[in-house]
Motif scaffolding. Structure first.
Motif, PDB file in Angstrom:
ATOM      1  N   SER A   1     -32.471   0.653 -19.466  1.00 15.47           N
ATOM      2  CA  SER A   1     -31.725   0.314 -19.743  1.00 15.47           C
ATOM      3  C   SER A   1     -32.093  -0.943 -20.127  1.00 15.47           C
ATOM      4  CB  SER A   1     -30.103   0.276 -18.965  1.00 15.47           C
ATOM      5  OG  SER A   1     -30.552  -0.050 -18.059  1.00 15.47           O
ATOM      6  N   VAL A   2     -33.326  -1.293 -19.444  1.00 12.11           N
ATOM      7  CA  VAL A   2     -33.256  -2.816 -20.235  1.00 12.11           C
ATOM      8  C   VAL A   2     -34.256  -2.623 -21.816  1.00 12.11           C
ATOM      9  CG1 VAL A   2     -35.193  -4.434 -19.124  1.00 12.11           C
ATOM     10  CG2 VAL A   2     -34.140  -2.747 -17.483  1.00 12.11           C
ATOM     11  N   ASN A   3     -33.740  -4.255 -22.126  1.00 15.74           N
ATOM     12  CA  ASN A   3     -33.764  -4.909 -23.378  1.00 15.74           C
ATOM     13  C   ASN A   3     -35.543  -5.108 -23.125  1.00 15.74           C
ATOM     14  OD1 ASN A   3     -31.920  -3.342 -24.524  1.00 15.74           O
ATOM     15  ND2 ASN A   3     -30.646  -4.545 -24.263  1.00 15.74           N
ATOM     16  N   ARG A   4     -36.569  -4.791 -24.056  1.00 10.09           N
ATOM     17  CA  ARG A   4     -38.168  -5.502 -24.030  1.00 10.09           C
ATOM     18  C   ARG A   4     -37.910  -6.093 -25.065  1.00 10.09           C
ATOM     19  NH1 ARG A   4     -41.852  -1.932 -20.546  1.00 10.09           N
ATOM     20  NH2 ARG A   4     -40.057  -0.768 -19.165  1.00 10.09           N
ATOM     21  N   ALA A   5     -38.640  -7.097 -25.248  1.00 13.16           N
ATOM     22  CA  ALA A   5     -39.266  -8.157 -26.180  1.00 13.16           C
ATOM     23  C   ALA A   5     -40.161  -7.683 -27.021  1.00 13.16           C
ATOM     24  CB  ALA A   5     -39.395  -9.406 -25.913  1.00 13.16           C
ATOM     25  N   LYS A   6     -39.851  -7.564 -28.541  1.00  9.12           N
ATOM     26  CA  LYS A   6     -40.885  -6.873 -28.395  1.00  9.12           C
ATOM     27  C   LYS A   6     -41.865  -7.960 -29.288  1.00  9.12           C
ATOM     28  CE  LYS A   6     -38.215  -3.152 -31.252  1.00  9.12           C
ATOM     29  NZ  LYS A   6     -37.701  -3.024 -32.185  1.00  9.12           N
ATOM     30  N   THR A   7     -43.110  -7.265 -29.246  1.00  8.16           N
ATOM     31  CA  THR A   7     -44.160  -8.565 -29.302  1.00  8.16           C
ATOM     32  C   THR A   7     -45.482  -8.105 -30.395  1.00  8.16           C
ATOM     33  OG1 THR A   7     -45.697  -7.474 -28.279  1.00  8.16           O
ATOM     34  CG2 THR A   7     -44.314  -9.166 -26.837  1.00  8.16           C
ATOM     35  N   SER A   8     -45.942  -8.801 -31.106  1.00 14.87           N
ATOM     36  CA  SER A   8     -46.990  -7.760 -32.009  1.00 14.87           C
ATOM     37  C   SER A   8     -48.264  -9.094 -32.025  1.00 14.87           C
ATOM     38  CB  SER A   8     -46.709  -7.929 -33.954  1.00 14.87           C
ATOM     39  OG  SER A   8     -46.409  -9.205 -34.436  1.00 14.87           O
TER      40      SER A   8
END
Length: 85
Positions: free
Chosen positions: A21-28
């Motif tokens: 349920s942890v929102n993770r930061a999106k990286t590219s």
């Protein structure tokens, strides 16, 4: 008592496969495909100049190098297993 331990073990193992349920930061990654493996001060390590003289065979050489690296890693695992058993 044994049923309690078994229930706790099953609940714990089921929780390991539950969605997070942890929102993770999106990286590219902004990486050029030809610069993979490049070091910061030197750039792409190409001592024989093959990238400049034969750019069409560069991808094949890179793929063959990855294949040989994977075979070498499997061989090391085989040696370790053989020596320990």
């Amino acid at each position: 008592m044994m049923k309690l331990i078994l229930t706790a073990a099953l609940a714990g193992s089921a929780a390991a496969f539950a969605p997070s349920s942890v929102n993770r930061a999106k990286t590219s990654l902004n990486v050029n495909e030809l610069e993979l493996g490049a070091t910061a001060p030197l750039g792409v390590y190409d001592p024989l100049g093959w990238l400049d003289s034969e750019p069409e065979s560069f991808e094949r050489r890179r793929a063959v190098e990855r294949k040989h690296g994977r075979i070498a890693m499997a061989a090391v695992v085989g040696v370790i297993v053989h020596n320990n058993h």
